[in-house]
Scaffold this active site. Sequence first.
Site, PDB file in Angstrom:
ATOM      1  N   ASP A 122       0.823  -1.209   0.000  1.00 19.93           N
ATOM      2  CA  ASP A 122       0.000   0.000   0.000  1.00 19.93           C
ATOM      3  C   ASP A 122       0.866   1.272   0.000  1.00 19.93           C
ATOM      4  O   ASP A 122       0.483   2.279  -0.591  1.00 19.93           O
ATOM      5  CB  ASP A 122      -0.935   0.018   1.199  1.00 19.93           C
ATOM      6  N   ALA A 123       2.014   1.200   0.654  1.00 21.70           N
ATOM      7  CA  ALA A 123       2.896   2.372   0.675  1.00 21.70           C
ATOM      8  C   ALA A 123       3.415   2.697  -0.716  1.00 21.70           C
ATOM      9  O   ALA A 123       3.553   3.872  -1.071  1.00 21.70           O
ATOM     10  CB  ALA A 123       4.054   2.139   1.635  1.00 21.70           C
TER      11      ALA A 123
END
Length: 93
Positions: free
Chosen positions: A66-67
């Site tokens: 997700d980062a």
Amino acid sequence: MEKLQLLAMIQAYTGIGIGLMIGLGAAGACIGVGIMCSRFLEAAARQPELTNSLQAKVFLLLGLIDASFIIGVGLAMLFAFGNPLLAVVQAAG
């Protein structure tokens, strides 16, 4: 080519690039999260005693996936609101 046309063309191509960045980044993150979760559930079903140790690793990897998408969104917003290409054209003209 006129300066105004050049600026408009840069903005148009930047918009297309932003759409591709966010769209492909979101698709890649969703596919990565889906694969990661399915493999975790498969491993937990095969060996339930390892679920706790696997869960910590899965959450870490999901955060990293997700980062990477959030970094892509940040770069897209940089190009959307503070496009360095437009500054170069304006300074040259």
